[in-house]
Design an enzyme around this catalytic site. Structure first.
Site, PDB file in Angstrom:
ATOM      1  CG  ASN A 185      28.964  31.220  15.243  1.00  9.78           C
ATOM      2  OD1 ASN A 185      28.386  31.985  15.994  1.00  9.78           O
ATOM      3  ND2 ASN A 185      29.417  30.044  15.639  1.00  9.78           N
ATOM      4  CG  HIS A 224      26.976  25.464  22.823  1.00 10.37           C
ATOM      5  ND1 HIS A 224      26.742  24.572  21.800  1.00 10.37           N
ATOM      6  CD2 HIS A 224      28.254  25.878  22.655  1.00 10.37           C
ATOM      7  CE1 HIS A 224      27.833  24.451  21.064  1.00 10.37           C
ATOM      8  NE2 HIS A 224      28.759  25.227  21.564  1.00 10.37           N
TER       9      HIS A 224
END
Length: 423
Positions: A144, A165
């Site tokens: 990220n 996810h």
């Protein structure tokens, strides 16, 4: 057999979950696993764990040199967190001095912008190494801020897909909430990473959305339910994440209380991750039993699909080449993708509901300005990204935003791209 490289393998707990998923596929027996990390201790622990999990189903090697690890790779899994826990603390503590509240701070916002900026130099080096020794490898990115990183990489490597996810676990949670087995649910989601939207939620043609319209006072105290009630579509990331992507929550004490928003949540998560790593390290050193379980993550499924030709639908973060018509061309969007022997092919969605697209466009604007800051070497765009960011702009004056950017720039120092550092 295929070679799979883990970049940032010192994220030991995540590495062990992915490995458990990979070795569960008998068709991948004989695969070569190469682990890379710049921290010798963490790499040693990851290697020991990998040998335990792989047994005789795979060969495992460990490398402090990244290019050596990448040589001849077919798949590269990136999960590096540049700066580690200390940088995360900086991303929270400095904004907090200005009165800027954050929950996770890894996607947009002050934390997300500076996490991206300190990751971009690593992505440059990773792309150069891949182009030199494995140019056709498929890069599966978990690092990220997902959308910014994939956007930045899109012109630098041939094949990249960002994986998260959030859609999968959102749908598992929604299935539980409406008391329908997940295996019987069909759904479509699309948008941007951590702010995609459940566009369809059905079982055997029945719309399951009405089952969410319950008068549960505790559920109403969750950001996601509140957003669904007001916008008509359920967001695909947790309430903790979702709270800081909009302008109307984080700076209101009453809203923090009403929706039980945990300010600083990721600091606690980061500390728990450190503790979990230490527990794993000590178990490895003393020969203890590891609790090894699969994760249902997309990367192992994609690798299995590409190797065997087994088709699967996964959710991927990819460049918007007409996939979502009312989001900007060239930004990074999250959409369903088909994984098979040909690779990972995204599905065109068309237009999002206008209210959802409107929120996404603000998110995309923060992404674009951050990526442009690095590509163009223009520190003004860092400040522009924070001025556009919903939570930051709703909380701070322009002068405060400028000062905050200066302080974060000094604090992260040499981790940032050279043109964006304080001089």
């Amino acid at each position: 057999m295929k070679k799979i490289v883990f970049v940032g393998a010192g994220s030991v707990v995540f590495t062990q979950g992915l490995l458990a998923d990979l070795v569960a596929f008998s068709e991948l027996r004989g695969m070569r696993i190469a682990l890379h990390d710049i921290d010798p201790e963490r790499l040693q622990v990851a290697e020991a764990v990998a040998h335990r999990i792989a047994g005789d189903s795979a060969t495992v090697t460990a490398h402090l040199d990244r290019r050596e690890a990448l040589d001849g790779a077919d798949f590269v899994i990136n999960m590096v967190q540049v700066g580690g826990h200390d940088a995360t603390v900086t991303d929270f503590e400095i904004p907090a001095r200005y009165g800027l509240r954050q929950t996770i701070a890894d996607t947009i916002g002050a934390g997300g912008v500076f996490r991206a900026l300190r990751t971009f130099p690593l992505l440059d080096a990773l792309a150069a190494d891949m182009n030199a020794v494995c140019p056709d490898a498929l890069l599966l990115n978990y690092t990220n801020p997902m959308a910014m990183n994939v956007w930045y990489l899109s012109g630098k490597v041939r094949n990249v897909v960002g994986l998260c996810h959030s859609v999968y676990w959102t749908m598992r949670g929604l299935a539980d909430l409406v008391s329908v087995p997940y295996e019987e649910v069909s759904y479509v989601a699309a948008g941007v990473n951590h702010q995609a939207w459940v566009l369809r939620f059905e079982r055997d043609g029945e719309d399951l959305y009405p089952r969410l319209d319950v008068e549960d006072p505790q559920l109403r105290r969750r950001v996601r339910i509140d957003m669904y009630r007001r916008l008509g579509y359920y967001p695909t990331e947790t309430s903790e994440h979702s709270a800081e992507y909009v302008p109307w929550l984080m700076h209101h004490d009453a809203e923090l209380d009403r929706l039980r928003i945990p300010v600083g949540e990721y600091l606690r998560v980061s500390e728990e991750n450190l503790a979990e790593y230490k527990r794993t390290r000590d178990l490895v050193r003393h020969g203890g039993e590891l609790d090894i379980a699969g994760t249902d993550e997309y990367a192992p499924q994609i690798i299995h699909s590409v190797v065997t030709g087994t088709p699967r639908v996964v959710y991927g973060n990819v460049v918007n080449d007409g996939l979502i018509s009312n989001l900007p061309q060239g930004c990074v969007v999250e959409v369903p993708c088909v994984a098979d022997a040909t690779g990972v092919r995204p599905t065109a969605i068309g237009a999002l509901p206008p209210q959802c697209a409107a929120l996404n466009r603000t998110y995309v604007s923060v992404n674009e300005l951050t990526v442009r800051a690095a590509l163009e070497g223009d520190p003004r765009h860092v400040r522009h990204a924070l001025m556009i960011d919903p939570n930051t702009a709703a909380t701070l004056t322009p002068d405060a935003i400028w000062s905050l950017a200066d302080d974060l720039t000094r604090a992260h120092g040499d981790l940032l791209p050279e043109p964006l550092r304080a001089h």
